[in-house]
Design a protein around this motif. Structure first.
Motif, PDB file in Angstrom:
ATOM      1  N   ASP A 118      27.232  -7.001 -15.971  1.00  0.00           N
ATOM      2  CA  ASP A 118      26.521  -7.446 -17.169  1.00  0.00           C
ATOM      3  C   ASP A 118      26.741  -8.927 -17.436  1.00  0.00           C
ATOM      4  OD1 ASP A 118      25.352  -5.009 -17.825  1.00  0.00           O
ATOM      5  OD2 ASP A 118      27.045  -4.347 -19.044  1.00  0.00           O
ATOM      6  N   LYS A 119      27.959  -9.400 -17.172  1.00  0.00           N
ATOM      7  CA  LYS A 119      28.304 -10.773 -17.523  1.00  0.00           C
ATOM      8  C   LYS A 119      28.016 -11.771 -16.399  1.00  0.00           C
ATOM      9  CE  LYS A 119      31.915  -9.422 -20.806  1.00  0.00           C
ATOM     10  NZ  LYS A 119      31.270  -9.988 -21.995  1.00  0.00           N
ATOM     11  N   LEU A 120      28.247 -11.384 -15.146  1.00  0.00           N
ATOM     12  CA  LEU A 120      28.132 -12.314 -14.027  1.00  0.00           C
ATOM     13  C   LEU A 120      26.803 -12.215 -13.288  1.00  0.00           C
ATOM     14  CD1 LEU A 120      31.733 -11.961 -12.519  1.00  0.00           C
ATOM     15  CD2 LEU A 120      30.910 -13.601 -14.221  1.00  0.00           C
ATOM     16  N   GLY A 121      26.120 -11.078 -13.431  1.00  0.00           N
ATOM     17  CA  GLY A 121      24.845 -10.919 -12.750  1.00  0.00           C
ATOM     18  C   GLY A 121      24.824  -9.687 -11.880  1.00  0.00           C
ATOM     19  N   LYS A 122      23.813  -8.854 -12.069  1.00  0.00           N
ATOM     20  CA  LYS A 122      23.716  -7.578 -11.368  1.00  0.00           C
ATOM     21  C   LYS A 122      23.427  -7.765  -9.878  1.00  0.00           C
ATOM     22  CE  LYS A 122      21.859  -5.854 -15.723  1.00  0.00           C
ATOM     23  NZ  LYS A 122      22.500  -6.985 -16.424  1.00  0.00           N
ATOM     24  N   VAL A 123      22.556  -8.711  -9.560  1.00  0.00           N
ATOM     25  CA  VAL A 123      22.218  -8.952  -8.152  1.00  0.00           C
ATOM     26  C   VAL A 123      23.424  -9.515  -7.404  1.00  0.00           C
ATOM     27  CG1 VAL A 123      20.715 -10.237  -6.589  1.00  0.00           C
ATOM     28  CG2 VAL A 123      19.777  -9.289  -8.707  1.00  0.00           C
ATOM     29  N   LYS A 124      24.125 -10.448  -8.042  1.00  0.00           N
ATOM     30  CA  LYS A 124      25.312 -11.031  -7.416  1.00  0.00           C
ATOM     31  C   LYS A 124      26.357  -9.964  -7.112  1.00  0.00           C
ATOM     32  CE  LYS A 124      26.718 -14.863  -9.174  1.00  0.00           C
ATOM     33  NZ  LYS A 124      27.308 -15.846 -10.122  1.00  0.00           N
ATOM     34  N   ILE A 125      26.617  -9.076  -8.069  1.00  0.00           N
ATOM     35  CA  ILE A 125      27.603  -8.018  -7.870  1.00  0.00           C
ATOM     36  C   ILE A 125      27.135  -7.049  -6.785  1.00  0.00           C
ATOM     37  CG2 ILE A 125      28.744  -6.047  -8.951  1.00  0.00           C
ATOM     38  CD1 ILE A 125      29.896  -8.733  -9.778  1.00  0.00           C
ATOM     39  N   THR A 126      25.825  -6.792  -6.705  1.00  0.00           N
ATOM     40  CA  THR A 126      25.286  -5.920  -5.662  1.00  0.00           C
ATOM     41  C   THR A 126      25.523  -6.518  -4.281  1.00  0.00           C
ATOM     42  OG1 THR A 126      23.585  -5.009  -7.121  1.00  0.00           O
ATOM     43  CG2 THR A 126      23.190  -4.827  -4.760  1.00  0.00           C
ATOM     44  N   TYR A 127      25.240  -7.815  -4.131  1.00  0.00           N
ATOM     45  CA  TYR A 127      25.486  -8.475  -2.848  1.00  0.00           C
ATOM     46  C   TYR A 127      26.966  -8.371  -2.456  1.00  0.00           C
ATOM     47  CZ  TYR A 127      20.873 -10.731  -3.142  1.00  0.00           C
ATOM     48  OH  TYR A 127      19.533 -10.977  -3.216  1.00  0.00           O
ATOM     49  N   ILE A 128      27.856  -8.648  -3.429  1.00  0.00           N
ATOM     50  CA  ILE A 128      29.297  -8.584  -3.145  1.00  0.00           C
ATOM     51  C   ILE A 128      29.693  -7.165  -2.735  1.00  0.00           C
ATOM     52  CG2 ILE A 128      31.601  -8.796  -4.158  1.00  0.00           C
ATOM     53  CD1 ILE A 128      30.467 -11.020  -5.957  1.00  0.00           C
ATOM     54  N   GLY A 129      29.124  -6.163  -3.433  1.00  0.00           N
ATOM     55  CA  GLY A 129      29.434  -4.770  -3.112  1.00  0.00           C
ATOM     56  C   GLY A 129      29.034  -4.401  -1.701  1.00  0.00           C
ATOM     57  N   ILE A 130      27.854  -4.840  -1.269  1.00  0.00           N
ATOM     58  CA  ILE A 130      27.394  -4.533   0.094  1.00  0.00           C
ATOM     59  C   ILE A 130      28.282  -5.223   1.127  1.00  0.00           C
ATOM     60  CG2 ILE A 130      25.487  -4.769   1.727  1.00  0.00           C
ATOM     61  CD1 ILE A 130      23.567  -4.615  -0.656  1.00  0.00           C
ATOM     62  N   ILE A 131      28.617  -6.481   0.877  1.00  0.00           N
ATOM     63  CA  ILE A 131      29.478  -7.218   1.808  1.00  0.00           C
ATOM     64  C   ILE A 131      30.852  -6.560   1.905  1.00  0.00           C
ATOM     65  CG2 ILE A 131      30.673  -9.410   2.175  1.00  0.00           C
ATOM     66  CD1 ILE A 131      28.169 -10.768   0.912  1.00  0.00           C
ATOM     67  N   LEU A 132      31.400  -6.108   0.761  1.00  0.00           N
ATOM     68  CA  LEU A 132      32.694  -5.419   0.789  1.00  0.00           C
ATOM     69  C   LEU A 132      32.608  -4.116   1.568  1.00  0.00           C
ATOM     70  CD1 LEU A 132      34.114  -5.912  -2.825  1.00  0.00           C
ATOM     71  CD2 LEU A 132      34.858  -7.005  -0.707  1.00  0.00           C
ATOM     72  N   SER A 133      31.463  -3.427   1.482  1.00  0.00           N
ATOM     73  CA  SER A 133      31.287  -2.202   2.262  1.00  0.00           C
ATOM     74  C   SER A 133      31.370  -2.493   3.755  1.00  0.00           C
ATOM     75  CB  SER A 133      29.936  -1.553   1.928  1.00  0.00           C
ATOM     76  OG  SER A 133      29.702  -0.424   2.737  1.00  0.00           O
ATOM     77  N   ILE A 134      30.739  -3.590   4.185  1.00  0.00           N
ATOM     78  CA  ILE A 134      30.794  -3.981   5.601  1.00  0.00           C
ATOM     79  C   ILE A 134      32.235  -4.304   6.008  1.00  0.00           C
ATOM     80  CG2 ILE A 134      30.072  -5.746   7.257  1.00  0.00           C
ATOM     81  CD1 ILE A 134      27.447  -5.968   5.646  1.00  0.00           C
ATOM     82  N   ILE A 135      32.935  -5.077   5.167  1.00  0.00           N
ATOM     83  CA  ILE A 135      34.319  -5.455   5.476  1.00  0.00           C
ATOM     84  C   ILE A 135      35.208  -4.218   5.544  1.00  0.00           C
ATOM     85  CG2 ILE A 135      36.354  -6.673   4.596  1.00  0.00           C
ATOM     86  CD1 ILE A 135      34.408  -8.734   3.371  1.00  0.00           C
ATOM     87  N   GLY A 136      35.041  -3.305   4.575  1.00  0.00           N
ATOM     88  CA  GLY A 136      35.849  -2.090   4.566  1.00  0.00           C
ATOM     89  C   GLY A 136      35.630  -1.250   5.811  1.00  0.00           C
ATOM     90  N   SER A 137      34.379  -1.104   6.224  1.00  0.00           N
ATOM     91  CA  SER A 137      34.077  -0.325   7.431  1.00  0.00           C
ATOM     92  C   SER A 137      34.684  -0.974   8.666  1.00  0.00           C
ATOM     93  CB  SER A 137      32.568  -0.183   7.594  1.00  0.00           C
ATOM     94  OG  SER A 137      32.002   0.588   6.547  1.00  0.00           O
ATOM     95  N   LEU A 138      34.587  -2.305   8.747  1.00  0.00           N
ATOM     96  CA  LEU A 138      35.166  -3.012   9.900  1.00  0.00           C
ATOM     97  C   LEU A 138      36.680  -2.825   9.964  1.00  0.00           C
ATOM     98  CD1 LEU A 138      33.148  -6.361   9.869  1.00  0.00           C
ATOM     99  CD2 LEU A 138      33.126  -4.618  11.668  1.00  0.00           C
TER     100      LEU A 138
ATOM    101  N   GLN B 285      36.502  -0.251   0.379  1.00  0.00           N
ATOM    102  CA  GLN B 285      35.339   0.609   0.188  1.00  0.00           C
ATOM    103  C   GLN B 285      35.257   1.115  -1.244  1.00  0.00           C
ATOM    104  OE1 GLN B 285      35.791   3.596   3.314  1.00  0.00           O
ATOM    105  NE2 GLN B 285      34.167   2.614   4.500  1.00  0.00           N
ATOM    106  N   GLY B 286      36.402   1.382  -1.872  1.00  0.00           N
ATOM    107  CA  GLY B 286      36.420   1.811  -3.263  1.00  0.00           C
ATOM    108  C   GLY B 286      35.898   0.738  -4.197  1.00  0.00           C
ATOM    109  N   PHE B 287      36.341  -0.514  -3.981  1.00  0.00           N
ATOM    110  CA  PHE B 287      35.828  -1.625  -4.791  1.00  0.00           C
ATOM    111  C   PHE B 287      34.320  -1.803  -4.578  1.00  0.00           C
ATOM    112  CE2 PHE B 287      40.323  -3.191  -4.862  1.00  0.00           C
ATOM    113  CZ  PHE B 287      40.449  -3.243  -6.240  1.00  0.00           C
ATOM    114  N   SER B 288      33.880  -1.631  -3.333  1.00  0.00           N
ATOM    115  CA  SER B 288      32.454  -1.746  -3.027  1.00  0.00           C
ATOM    116  C   SER B 288      31.636  -0.741  -3.825  1.00  0.00           C
ATOM    117  CB  SER B 288      32.229  -1.533  -1.521  1.00  0.00           C
ATOM    118  OG  SER B 288      30.851  -1.351  -1.235  1.00  0.00           O
ATOM    119  N   ALA B 289      32.050   0.519  -3.798  1.00  0.00           N
ATOM    120  CA  ALA B 289      31.316   1.561  -4.517  1.00  0.00           C
ATOM    121  C   ALA B 289      31.334   1.321  -6.019  1.00  0.00           C
ATOM    122  CB  ALA B 289      31.914   2.929  -4.192  1.00  0.00           C
TER     123      ALA B 289
END
Length: 460
Positions: free
Chosen positions: A73-93, A111-115
């Motif tokens: 809500d405060k920093l931006g929904k799209v920005k947080i979505t991008y970060i979440g997807i990138i964290l998912s990739i890092i977690g899987s790797l 992966q938990g932070f990503s979700a």
């Protein structure tokens, strides 16, 4: 983000969002079913480390989801979505590149932070980008990605782990995450009409994390620790005292971490409560698997196949629930769903039947499971986000999904513990019947909340 999107671009955005959220619901949750295969790869890891890695992602998600919603809500929904997807990739790797147990644990935490980031942020994007029927359709696809992903996780994980190897689960997840980033690459940030210039409430965030950590550890680890052990009692006290402290502190802050005015919305609080109670049925699904394998001699594969009607019908009825909003309003589906689900659990409770008759009853029960949850999913989510001010949708949707997580955790802990305790003093079939019956009572309360708390015209 433009207010209007073409049909094609809107659909591509929805596809990107669905691909992003199944990185948790389908892929990260697949860990529930591949523990033995993972332990063979991580030869130096104890059973305790493997069990911790299985539950850790859900635990982190539940603890930090509301915090992530507030950040979106405060920093931006799209920005947080991008970060979440990138964290998912890092977690899987981190999980697949090495056999070091420490990186396995770190990968599951990531992966938990990503979700935690992806769920509230993507719901907020849908609520802001789409309106009316298009929003409900988008939320239906979101629900299909979530509930459908969870339903197919067991079958998908077992198939990949058996015929290829389990690491390919996360290789595919990485590929889909990259595709999601590509589909969402041109999405512009959403700015609500209310400009937030307040300082972030870090004190409230810290207290909230402590409370949720204590509660989540008690729920998920209470049986292993001992429900009346010193550690468990301490966790309960921390939860109670911390909750009171959190409420008193937040009431004195102008821009609190959680704005309690959200809970003055009867449509929202009724829907969240019903959502929490509906999700306790995860405990009944787990109990069915335990009972049929221990007492009826079914293999894990056979007991898993029994739940197939649930998976198939939930995917079909999610869209039916969406369509019913326009014709009958959201409340009717939210009220009817617990009744259908309650009958489904009752059919699972008929353990006094003969083996064949009981399995037939269970198949019908799981069919009603799928119908009940499917009807509920989109109307409930639509009510929760559409009756909340735009600048609060991130935290509101996070609380809604956290209710799902905690409801499932409570259901698992209480229903399985009751079954185990009763099984020591009576026949296991009777113990299972009573444990299922407790879940039916929870669903009755969900019906009462939906019927009498949610206003008749909650969503236009």
């Amino acid at each position: 983000m433009e207010e209007k999107q073409t049909y094609r671009s809107g659909n591509l955005i929805i596809l990107g969002i669905v691909l992003s959220i199944i990185t948790y619901w389908l892929f990260a949750q697949a860990f529930l079913n591949i523990g033995p295969q993972v332990q063979e790869t991580y030869a130096g890891a104890s059973a305790g480390v493997i069990n911790l890695s299985i539950s850790l992602t859900s635990l982190i998600t539940g603890i930090f989801m509301v915090a992530a919603g507030s950040f979106s809500d405060k920093l931006g929904k799209v920005k947080i979505t991008y970060i979440g997807i990138i964290l998912s990739i890092i977690g899987s790797l981190l999980i697949i590149i090495t056999s070091m147990p420490s990186l396995l644990i770190i990968g599951r935490i990531v992966q938990g932070f990503s979700a935690a980031m992806l769920m509230p942020a993507t719901i907020s994007i849908i609520n802001t980008l789409f309106t009316g029927d298009k929003r409900r359709s988008a939320l239906s696809y979101w629900s299909i990605g979530a509930f459908g992903g969870t339903g197919f996780a067991s079958l998908f994980a077992g198939t990949v782990a058996t015929f290829i190897n389990w690491q390919w689960i996360f290789i595919i997840s990485i590929i889909l995450s990259v595709i999601a980033l590509y589909l969402l690459k041109d999405l512009k940030e959403v700015r609500t009409s209310v400009k937030d210039t307040s300082r972030f409430d870090y004190v409230g965030l810290l207290i909230f994390i402590i409370v949720m950590s204590a509660l989540s550890i008690f729920i998920t680890q209470g049986e292993e620790l001992g429900w009346t052990s010193g550690i468990s009692i301490t966790l309960v006290l921390v939860t109670i005292i911390g909750s009171i402290t959190f409420y008193l502190v937040e009431r004195r802050i102008n821009q609190p971490f959680i704005d309690f005015s959200i809970f003055s919305n009867k449509a929202y609080i009724g829907t969240v409560t019903a959502n929490f109670l509906m999700n306790t049925t995860v405990g009944s699904i787990a109990l069915f698997n335990i009972y049929t394998q221990q007492e009826l001699g079914l293999t894990p594969f056979m007991s898993g196949l029994m739940t197939l009607p649930y998976v198939v019908l939930i995917l079909f009825t999610i869209r039916v629930g969406e369509k019913s909003i326009k014709k009958y309003g959201a409340k009717r589906a939210i009220v009817v769903s617990p009744l259908i689900l309650g009958v489904g659990v009752l059919l699972l409770a008929l353990t006094f039947l003969g083996d064949t008759a009981y399995l037939i009853s269970a198949l019908a029960g799981f069919a009603l499971f799928g119908i009940g949850i499917g009807f509920f999913a989109t109307p409930a989510l639509d009510t929760a986000v559409s009756t909340t001010p735009p600048e609060k949708v991130g935290v509101a949707s996070a609380i809604f999904k956290m209710a799902s997580t905690l409801g499932a955790a409570f259901g698992l802990a209480i229903i399985i513990s009751l079954y185990t305790a009763l099984g020591s003093v009576m026949a296991m079939s009777t113990a299972a019947l009573l444990a299922f019956g407790l879940n039916v009572l929870a669903i009755v309360v969900a019906f009462l909340c939906a019927k009498f708390v949610i206003p008749d015209r909650a969503v236009e």
